[in-house]
Design a protein around this motif. Structure first.
Motif, PDB file in Angstrom:
ATOM      1  N   ASP A 125      24.711 -38.607 -27.788  1.00 18.87           N
ATOM      2  CA  ASP A 125      25.218 -39.094 -26.871  1.00 18.87           C
ATOM      3  C   ASP A 125      25.138 -40.577 -26.857  1.00 18.87           C
ATOM      4  O   ASP A 125      24.533 -40.700 -25.201  1.00 18.87           O
ATOM      5  CB  ASP A 125      26.096 -38.292 -25.569  1.00 18.87           C
ATOM      6  N   THR A 126      24.962 -41.908 -27.490  1.00 21.54           N
ATOM      7  CA  THR A 126      24.781 -42.960 -26.764  1.00 21.54           C
ATOM      8  C   THR A 126      25.353 -43.302 -25.260  1.00 21.54           C
ATOM      9  O   THR A 126      24.538 -44.095 -24.600  1.00 21.54           O
ATOM     10  CB  THR A 126      25.053 -43.871 -27.301  1.00 21.54           C
ATOM     11  N   ILE A 127      26.467 -42.991 -25.043  1.00 21.85           N
ATOM     12  CA  ILE A 127      26.854 -43.516 -23.863  1.00 21.85           C
ATOM     13  C   ILE A 127      25.942 -42.569 -22.347  1.00 21.85           C
ATOM     14  O   ILE A 127      25.868 -43.530 -21.281  1.00 21.85           O
ATOM     15  CB  ILE A 127      28.519 -43.187 -23.539  1.00 21.85           C
ATOM     16  N   ALA A 128      26.268 -41.734 -22.514  1.00 24.77           N
ATOM     17  CA  ALA A 128      25.648 -40.630 -21.709  1.00 24.77           C
ATOM     18  C   ALA A 128      23.830 -41.061 -21.882  1.00 24.77           C
ATOM     19  O   ALA A 128      22.911 -41.197 -20.836  1.00 24.77           O
ATOM     20  CB  ALA A 128      24.959 -39.065 -21.860  1.00 24.77           C
ATOM     21  N   LEU A 129      23.387 -41.275 -22.765  1.00 23.53           N
ATOM     22  CA  LEU A 129      21.965 -42.068 -22.669  1.00 23.53           C
ATOM     23  C   LEU A 129      21.223 -43.253 -21.850  1.00 23.53           C
ATOM     24  O   LEU A 129      20.635 -43.546 -21.436  1.00 23.53           O
ATOM     25  CB  LEU A 129      21.449 -42.123 -24.536  1.00 23.53           C
ATOM     26  N   LYS A 130      22.843 -44.056 -22.143  1.00 26.27           N
ATOM     27  CA  LYS A 130      22.453 -45.369 -21.541  1.00 26.27           C
ATOM     28  C   LYS A 130      22.625 -44.898 -19.764  1.00 26.27           C
ATOM     29  O   LYS A 130      22.053 -46.125 -19.305  1.00 26.27           O
ATOM     30  CB  LYS A 130      23.870 -46.338 -21.845  1.00 26.27           C
ATOM     31  N   LEU A 131      23.221 -44.452 -19.516  1.00 30.04           N
ATOM     32  CA  LEU A 131      23.315 -43.896 -17.811  1.00 30.04           C
ATOM     33  C   LEU A 131      22.257 -43.557 -17.569  1.00 30.04           C
ATOM     34  O   LEU A 131      22.359 -43.289 -16.445  1.00 30.04           O
ATOM     35  CB  LEU A 131      25.154 -42.994 -17.692  1.00 30.04           C
ATOM     36  N   MET A 132      22.054 -41.859 -17.854  1.00 33.13           N
ATOM     37  CA  MET A 132      20.867 -41.513 -17.685  1.00 33.13           C
ATOM     38  C   MET A 132      19.290 -42.493 -17.290  1.00 33.13           C
ATOM     39  O   MET A 132      18.268 -42.070 -16.930  1.00 33.13           O
ATOM     40  CB  MET A 132      20.219 -39.823 -18.435  1.00 33.13           C
ATOM     41  N   THR A 133      18.862 -42.795 -18.439  1.00 41.23           N
ATOM     42  CA  THR A 133      17.811 -44.075 -18.966  1.00 41.23           C
ATOM     43  C   THR A 133      18.134 -45.702 -17.675  1.00 41.23           C
ATOM     44  O   THR A 133      17.509 -46.357 -17.997  1.00 41.23           O
ATOM     45  CB  THR A 133      17.176 -44.243 -20.403  1.00 41.23           C
ATOM     46  N   CYS A 134      19.137 -45.707 -17.227  1.00 40.36           N
ATOM     47  CA  CYS A 134      19.671 -46.668 -16.322  1.00 40.36           C
ATOM     48  C   CYS A 134      19.858 -47.452 -16.624  1.00 40.36           C
ATOM     49  O   CYS A 134      20.175 -49.152 -16.110  1.00 40.36           O
ATOM     50  CB  CYS A 134      18.290 -46.554 -15.337  1.00 40.36           C
ATOM     51  N   GLN A 135      20.257 -48.016 -18.373  1.00 43.36           N
ATOM     52  CA  GLN A 135      20.229 -49.170 -18.808  1.00 43.36           C
ATOM     53  C   GLN A 135      22.159 -49.487 -18.495  1.00 43.36           C
ATOM     54  O   GLN A 135      22.327 -50.379 -18.725  1.00 43.36           O
ATOM     55  CB  GLN A 135      20.636 -48.876 -20.531  1.00 43.36           C
ATOM     56  N   CYS A 171       9.111 -36.777 -12.375  1.00 40.09           N
ATOM     57  CA  CYS A 171       8.737 -38.400 -12.505  1.00 40.09           C
ATOM     58  C   CYS A 171       9.267 -38.495 -11.811  1.00 40.09           C
ATOM     59  O   CYS A 171      10.587 -37.904 -12.152  1.00 40.09           O
ATOM     60  CB  CYS A 171       8.129 -38.374 -13.400  1.00 40.09           C
ATOM     61  N   THR A 172       9.497 -39.695 -11.422  1.00 44.12           N
ATOM     62  CA  THR A 172      10.484 -41.129 -11.277  1.00 44.12           C
ATOM     63  C   THR A 172      10.121 -41.973 -11.616  1.00 44.12           C
ATOM     64  O   THR A 172       8.770 -42.183 -11.954  1.00 44.12           O
ATOM     65  CB  THR A 172      10.545 -41.577  -9.541  1.00 44.12           C
ATOM     66  N   PHE A 173      10.683 -42.691 -12.348  1.00 39.33           N
ATOM     67  CA  PHE A 173      10.299 -43.985 -12.964  1.00 39.33           C
ATOM     68  C   PHE A 173      11.291 -45.485 -12.264  1.00 39.33           C
ATOM     69  O   PHE A 173      12.606 -45.022 -12.618  1.00 39.33           O
ATOM     70  CB  PHE A 173      10.612 -44.571 -14.752  1.00 39.33           C
ATOM     71  N   VAL A 174      10.750 -45.894 -11.046  1.00 36.64           N
ATOM     72  CA  VAL A 174      11.109 -46.896 -10.994  1.00 36.64           C
ATOM     73  C   VAL A 174      11.945 -48.351 -11.870  1.00 36.64           C
ATOM     74  O   VAL A 174      10.914 -48.698 -12.295  1.00 36.64           O
ATOM     75  CB  VAL A 174      11.144 -47.813  -9.799  1.00 36.64           C
ATOM     76  N   MET A 175      12.873 -48.376 -12.185  1.00 33.34           N
ATOM     77  CA  MET A 175      13.638 -49.332 -13.315  1.00 33.34           C
ATOM     78  C   MET A 175      14.158 -51.029 -12.331  1.00 33.34           C
ATOM     79  O   MET A 175      13.709 -52.021 -13.277  1.00 33.34           O
ATOM     80  CB  MET A 175      14.894 -48.645 -14.111  1.00 33.34           C
ATOM     81  N   GLY A 176      14.663 -51.230 -11.525  1.00 33.08           N
ATOM     82  CA  GLY A 176      15.065 -51.833 -10.626  1.00 33.08           C
ATOM     83  C   GLY A 176      15.359 -51.037  -9.686  1.00 33.08           C
ATOM     84  O   GLY A 176      15.902 -50.516  -9.202  1.00 33.08           O
ATOM     85  N   ASN A 177      15.943 -52.235  -8.581  1.00 31.43           N
ATOM     86  CA  ASN A 177      17.286 -52.333  -7.585  1.00 31.43           C
ATOM     87  C   ASN A 177      17.743 -51.194  -7.701  1.00 31.43           C
ATOM     88  O   ASN A 177      19.103 -50.679  -8.755  1.00 31.43           O
ATOM     89  CB  ASN A 177      17.409 -53.303  -6.741  1.00 31.43           C
ATOM     90  N   LYS A 178      18.163 -49.728  -7.187  1.00 26.20           N
ATOM     91  CA  LYS A 178      18.536 -48.672  -7.228  1.00 26.20           C
ATOM     92  C   LYS A 178      19.111 -47.534  -8.635  1.00 26.20           C
ATOM     93  O   LYS A 178      20.368 -47.396  -8.831  1.00 26.20           O
ATOM     94  CB  LYS A 178      20.392 -49.391  -7.036  1.00 26.20           C
ATOM     95  N   LYS A 179      18.409 -48.230  -9.424  1.00 29.90           N
ATOM     96  CA  LYS A 179      17.958 -47.847 -10.668  1.00 29.90           C
ATOM     97  C   LYS A 179      16.395 -47.324 -10.464  1.00 29.90           C
ATOM     98  O   LYS A 179      15.419 -47.728 -11.150  1.00 29.90           O
ATOM     99  CB  LYS A 179      17.749 -48.903 -11.838  1.00 29.90           C
ATOM    100  N   THR A 180      16.660 -45.572 -10.500  1.00 29.26           N
ATOM    101  CA  THR A 180      15.795 -44.748 -10.491  1.00 29.26           C
ATOM    102  C   THR A 180      15.279 -43.270 -11.410  1.00 29.26           C
ATOM    103  O   THR A 180      16.583 -42.881 -11.759  1.00 29.26           O
ATOM    104  CB  THR A 180      14.608 -44.470  -9.367  1.00 29.26           C
ATOM    105  N   ILE A 181      14.955 -43.720 -12.221  1.00 24.17           N
ATOM    106  CA  ILE A 181      15.123 -42.908 -13.759  1.00 24.17           C
ATOM    107  C   ILE A 181      14.235 -41.520 -12.906  1.00 24.17           C
ATOM    108  O   ILE A 181      13.147 -41.479 -12.467  1.00 24.17           O
ATOM    109  CB  ILE A 181      14.706 -42.866 -15.267  1.00 24.17           C
ATOM    110  N   LEU A 182      15.118 -40.124 -13.087  1.00 20.41           N
ATOM    111  CA  LEU A 182      14.041 -38.945 -12.334  1.00 20.41           C
ATOM    112  C   LEU A 182      14.219 -37.851 -13.838  1.00 20.41           C
ATOM    113  O   LEU A 182      14.724 -38.007 -14.006  1.00 20.41           O
ATOM    114  CB  LEU A 182      15.233 -38.058 -11.098  1.00 20.41           C
TER     115      LEU A 182
END
Length: 161
Positions: A25-35, A131-142
């Motif tokens: 699911d490439t769309i879900a992948l992009k959403l869950m990784t804050c892309q 784990c938290t990975f801050v990717m940008g403003n209002k975009k953090t992978i948890l």
């Protein structure tokens, strides 16, 4: 007749055919990784159209808890999807996917995916792994899982807060 090689070939073919049916699911992948973020779509519904079509075609809503379950075999980061939470990540706004994989395997798959966080922090205690990975403003992978050894599921997603 050599039975062992034949059994090996049949077993291998069955394994490969099972794996081939799992769709990534490439769309879900992009959403869950804050892309990408559904917050970006709120002012332009046409941007959300591919996601909405994918969600309706590949998942069904669970009436008990409001999550979405795959209709068939679906994966993200080559990990089997158990549930999708399209509006939340934990208790905040976001998008999350519960996968049938150990925490360490999902963390490794995220690293191989090429994410480049601005900041990261991981905590592991006797109850939880996160784990938290801050990717940008209002975009953090948890990334979150129970620390219990029996748990084979990990929640991974993007928080918009």
């Amino acid at each position: 007749m050599k039975i062992v090689p034949i059994l090996f070939v049949v077993s291998l073919a069955m394994s490969l055919s099972t794996f081939a049916h799992a769709a990534e699911d490439t769309i879900a992948l992009k959403l869950m990784t804050c892309q990408t973020s559904w917050l970006d779509w709120k002012d332009n519904p046409t941007l959300a159209e591919p996601f909405n079509k994918q969600l309706k075609a590949s998942y069904r809503i669970d009436d008990e808890d409001g999550t979405y379950k795959p209709i068939g075999s679906m994966t993200v980061l080559a990990k089997k999807v158990s549930r999708v939470y399209p509006n939340t990540m934990g208790q905040g706004l976001g998008f999350a996917v519960l996968v049938d994989a150990k925490f360490e395997a999902v963390r490794g798959a995220l690293a191989k995916h090429g994410m480049k966080p601005i900041h990261q922090q991981c905590n592991i205690d006797e109850y939880t792994k996160s784990c938290t990975f801050v990717m940008g403003n209002k975009k953090t992978i948890l990334l979150y899982a129970d620390a219990g050894t029996k748990n084979q599921q990990t929640l991974v997603g993007c928080s918009y807060e």
